[in-house]
Design a protein around this motif. Structure first.
Motif, PDB file in Angstrom:
ATOM      1  N   PHE A   1       0.821  -1.193   0.000  1.00 50.80           N
ATOM      2  CA  PHE A   1       0.000   0.000   0.000  1.00 50.80           C
ATOM      3  C   PHE A   1       0.859   1.248   0.000  1.00 50.80           C
ATOM      4  O   PHE A   1       1.922   1.267   0.585  1.00 50.80           O
ATOM      5  CB  PHE A   1      -0.921   0.015   1.213  1.00 50.80           C
ATOM      6  CG  PHE A   1      -2.042  -0.950   1.103  1.00 50.80           C
ATOM      7  CD1 PHE A   1      -3.045  -0.753   0.177  1.00 50.80           C
ATOM      8  CD2 PHE A   1      -2.087  -2.064   1.902  1.00 50.80           C
ATOM      9  CE1 PHE A   1      -4.086  -1.642   0.075  1.00 50.80           C
ATOM     10  CE2 PHE A   1      -3.119  -2.962   1.810  1.00 50.80           C
ATOM     11  CZ  PHE A   1      -4.128  -2.743   0.882  1.00 50.80           C
ATOM     12  N   PRO A   2       0.373   2.300  -0.568  1.00 51.01           N
ATOM     13  CA  PRO A   2       1.166   3.520  -0.673  1.00 51.01           C
ATOM     14  C   PRO A   2       1.053   4.416   0.549  1.00 51.01           C
ATOM     15  O   PRO A   2       0.876   5.623   0.427  1.00 51.01           O
ATOM     16  CB  PRO A   2       0.543   4.187  -1.900  1.00 51.01           C
ATOM     17  CG  PRO A   2      -0.896   3.811  -1.811  1.00 51.01           C
ATOM     18  CD  PRO A   2      -0.884   2.393  -1.285  1.00 51.01           C
ATOM     19  N   SER A   3       1.149   3.861   1.747  1.00 53.64           N
ATOM     20  CA  SER A   3       0.949   4.681   2.941  1.00 53.64           C
ATOM     21  C   SER A   3       1.971   5.804   3.041  1.00 53.64           C
ATOM     22  O   SER A   3       1.665   6.889   3.515  1.00 53.64           O
ATOM     23  CB  SER A   3       0.962   3.818   4.192  1.00 53.64           C
ATOM     24  OG  SER A   3       2.170   3.099   4.283  1.00 53.64           O
ATOM     25  N   HIS A   4       3.210   5.552   2.573  1.00 49.61           N
ATOM     26  CA  HIS A   4       4.208   6.626   2.607  1.00 49.61           C
ATOM     27  C   HIS A   4       3.884   7.702   1.580  1.00 49.61           C
ATOM     28  O   HIS A   4       4.210   8.857   1.767  1.00 49.61           O
ATOM     29  CB  HIS A   4       5.614   6.073   2.394  1.00 49.61           C
ATOM     30  CG  HIS A   4       5.827   5.452   1.059  1.00 49.61           C
ATOM     31  ND1 HIS A   4       5.373   4.194   0.755  1.00 49.61           N
ATOM     32  CD2 HIS A   4       6.423   5.926  -0.061  1.00 49.61           C
ATOM     33  CE1 HIS A   4       5.690   3.907  -0.501  1.00 49.61           C
ATOM     34  NE2 HIS A   4       6.320   4.937  -1.015  1.00 49.61           N
ATOM     35  N   ASP A   5       3.226   7.345   0.484  1.00 55.30           N
ATOM     36  CA  ASP A   5       2.875   8.320  -0.544  1.00 55.30           C
ATOM     37  C   ASP A   5       1.839   9.327  -0.052  1.00 55.30           C
ATOM     38  O   ASP A   5       1.799  10.454  -0.533  1.00 55.30           O
ATOM     39  CB  ASP A   5       2.333   7.626  -1.804  1.00 55.30           C
ATOM     40  CG  ASP A   5       3.416   6.896  -2.582  1.00 55.30           C
ATOM     41  OD1 ASP A   5       4.605   7.248  -2.425  1.00 55.30           O
ATOM     42  OD2 ASP A   5       3.082   5.978  -3.344  1.00 55.30           O
ATOM     43  N   ILE A   6       0.993   8.924   0.877  1.00 55.55           N
ATOM     44  CA  ILE A   6      -0.030   9.844   1.372  1.00 55.55           C
ATOM     45  C   ILE A   6       0.355  10.466   2.708  1.00 55.55           C
ATOM     46  O   ILE A   6      -0.397  11.233   3.285  1.00 55.55           O
ATOM     47  CB  ILE A   6      -1.414   9.166   1.467  1.00 55.55           C
ATOM     48  CG1 ILE A   6      -1.383   7.949   2.368  1.00 55.55           C
ATOM     49  CG2 ILE A   6      -1.958   8.856   0.089  1.00 55.55           C
ATOM     50  CD1 ILE A   6      -2.744   7.327   2.616  1.00 55.55           C
ATOM     51  N   GLU A  51      -2.104  11.720  -6.348  1.00 58.40           N
ATOM     52  CA  GLU A  51      -1.665  11.200  -7.648  1.00 58.40           C
ATOM     53  C   GLU A  51      -0.602  10.121  -7.481  1.00 58.40           C
ATOM     54  O   GLU A  51      -0.679   9.065  -8.101  1.00 58.40           O
ATOM     55  CB  GLU A  51      -1.135  12.330  -8.521  1.00 58.40           C
ATOM     56  CG  GLU A  51      -0.851  11.882  -9.941  1.00 58.40           C
ATOM     57  CD  GLU A  51      -0.457  13.041 -10.841  1.00 58.40           C
ATOM     58  OE1 GLU A  51       0.342  12.791 -11.757  1.00 58.40           O
ATOM     59  OE2 GLU A  51      -0.945  14.175 -10.636  1.00 58.40           O
ATOM     60  N   ARG A  52       0.387  10.349  -6.606  1.00 57.79           N
ATOM     61  CA  ARG A  52       1.424   9.334  -6.360  1.00 57.79           C
ATOM     62  C   ARG A  52       0.833   8.071  -5.753  1.00 57.79           C
ATOM     63  O   ARG A  52       1.223   6.961  -6.101  1.00 57.79           O
ATOM     64  CB  ARG A  52       2.509   9.883  -5.440  1.00 57.79           C
ATOM     65  CG  ARG A  52       3.409  10.882  -6.109  1.00 57.79           C
ATOM     66  CD  ARG A  52       4.509  11.290  -5.194  1.00 57.79           C
ATOM     67  NE  ARG A  52       3.920  11.975  -4.032  1.00 57.79           N
ATOM     68  CZ  ARG A  52       4.610  12.478  -3.048  1.00 57.79           C
ATOM     69  NH1 ARG A  52       5.911  12.375  -3.023  1.00 57.79           N
ATOM     70  NH2 ARG A  52       4.007  13.097  -2.045  1.00 57.79           N
ATOM     71  N   ALA A  53      -0.109   8.240  -4.844  1.00 57.18           N
ATOM     72  CA  ALA A  53      -0.722   7.077  -4.196  1.00 57.18           C
ATOM     73  C   ALA A  53      -1.529   6.262  -5.201  1.00 57.18           C
ATOM     74  O   ALA A  53      -1.449   5.034  -5.227  1.00 57.18           O
ATOM     75  CB  ALA A  53      -1.613   7.529  -3.040  1.00 57.18           C
ATOM     76  N   VAL A  54      -2.293   6.932  -6.046  1.00 57.60           N
ATOM     77  CA  VAL A  54      -3.086   6.227  -7.065  1.00 57.60           C
ATOM     78  C   VAL A  54      -2.154   5.515  -8.043  1.00 57.60           C
ATOM     79  O   VAL A  54      -2.397   4.368  -8.426  1.00 57.60           O
ATOM     80  CB  VAL A  54      -4.040   7.203  -7.792  1.00 57.60           C
ATOM     81  CG1 VAL A  54      -4.684   6.553  -8.998  1.00 57.60           C
ATOM     82  CG2 VAL A  54      -5.106   7.707  -6.818  1.00 57.60           C
ATOM     83  N   ASP A  55      -1.065   6.160  -8.444  1.00 57.41           N
ATOM     84  CA  ASP A  55      -0.091   5.514  -9.329  1.00 57.41           C
ATOM     85  C   ASP A  55       0.487   4.256  -8.685  1.00 57.41           C
ATOM     86  O   ASP A  55       0.663   3.232  -9.345  1.00 57.41           O
ATOM     87  CB  ASP A  55       1.049   6.472  -9.684  1.00 57.41           C
ATOM     88  CG  ASP A  55       0.633   7.562 -10.657  1.00 57.41           C
ATOM     89  OD1 ASP A  55      -0.444   7.435 -11.281  1.00 57.41           O
ATOM     90  OD2 ASP A  55       1.388   8.550 -10.780  1.00 57.41           O
ATOM     91  N   THR A  58      -2.071   1.399  -8.892  1.00 51.96           N
ATOM     92  CA  THR A  58      -2.429   0.918 -10.224  1.00 51.96           C
ATOM     93  C   THR A  58      -1.784  -0.437 -10.486  1.00 51.96           C
ATOM     94  O   THR A  58      -0.577  -0.603 -10.367  1.00 51.96           O
ATOM     95  CB  THR A  58      -2.002   1.935 -11.296  1.00 51.96           C
ATOM     96  OG1 THR A  58      -2.653   3.168 -11.037  1.00 51.96           O
ATOM     97  CG2 THR A  58      -2.371   1.446 -12.689  1.00 51.96           C
ATOM     98  N   GLY A  59      -2.612  -1.423 -10.786  1.00 52.59           N
ATOM     99  CA  GLY A  59      -2.132  -2.774 -11.037  1.00 52.59           C
ATOM    100  C   GLY A  59      -1.874  -3.566  -9.768  1.00 52.59           C
ATOM    101  O   GLY A  59      -1.436  -4.710  -9.841  1.00 52.59           O
ATOM    102  N   GLY A  60      -2.159  -2.994  -8.624  1.00 49.55           N
ATOM    103  CA  GLY A  60      -1.883  -3.652  -7.349  1.00 49.55           C
ATOM    104  C   GLY A  60      -2.948  -4.636  -6.920  1.00 49.55           C
ATOM    105  O   GLY A  60      -2.765  -5.371  -5.965  1.00 49.55           O
ATOM    106  N   PHE A  61      -4.060  -4.663  -7.625  1.00 51.16           N
ATOM    107  CA  PHE A  61      -5.118  -5.616  -7.309  1.00 51.16           C
ATOM    108  C   PHE A  61      -5.925  -5.880  -8.569  1.00 51.16           C
ATOM    109  O   PHE A  61      -5.810  -5.155  -9.549  1.00 51.16           O
ATOM    110  CB  PHE A  61      -6.023  -5.109  -6.171  1.00 51.16           C
ATOM    111  CG  PHE A  61      -6.741  -3.822  -6.471  1.00 51.16           C
ATOM    112  CD1 PHE A  61      -7.984  -3.828  -7.057  1.00 51.16           C
ATOM    113  CD2 PHE A  61      -6.160  -2.610  -6.162  1.00 51.16           C
ATOM    114  CE1 PHE A  61      -8.643  -2.644  -7.328  1.00 51.16           C
ATOM    115  CE2 PHE A  61      -6.810  -1.423  -6.429  1.00 51.16           C
ATOM    116  CZ  PHE A  61      -8.054  -1.443  -7.017  1.00 51.16           C
TER     117      PHE A  61
END
Length: 82
Positions: A1-6, A51-55, A58-61
């Motif tokens: 998960f992009p927890s660091h991105d958010i 935007e970084r978190a959504v990127d 993408t393709g993660g599930f």
């Protein structure tokens, strides 16, 4: 998960956490989901981080059919005795 991105965690010591940042997971692997159902919700104090978190997601599930086999990770991956 992009927890660091958010902004929900630190990548290095001293970074400031965003207390309003996090990820809500509304559907687990194997759950039946319907069209337009929310699967997850991202929260952040800085809109520019989305935007970084959504990127990163993408393709993660993937969403399969109701008869598709679900590959689940075990709840306990390893026990450390000591």
């Amino acid at each position: 998960f992009p927890s660091h991105d958010i902004g929900a965690c630190r990548q290095k010591q001293g970074e400031v956490l965003q207390l309003g940042a996090g990820i809500e997971i509304h559907a687990k692997p194997g759950d039946l989901v319907t069209k337009n159902q929310t699967i997850l919700t991202l929260h952040t104090d800085e809109v520019s981080r989305f935007e970084r978190a959504v990127d990163a997601l993408t393709g993660g599930f993937s969403i399969g059919g109701k008869d598709d086999e679900v590959k689940r990770l075990p709840l306990v991956v390893e026990r450390i005795e000591g």
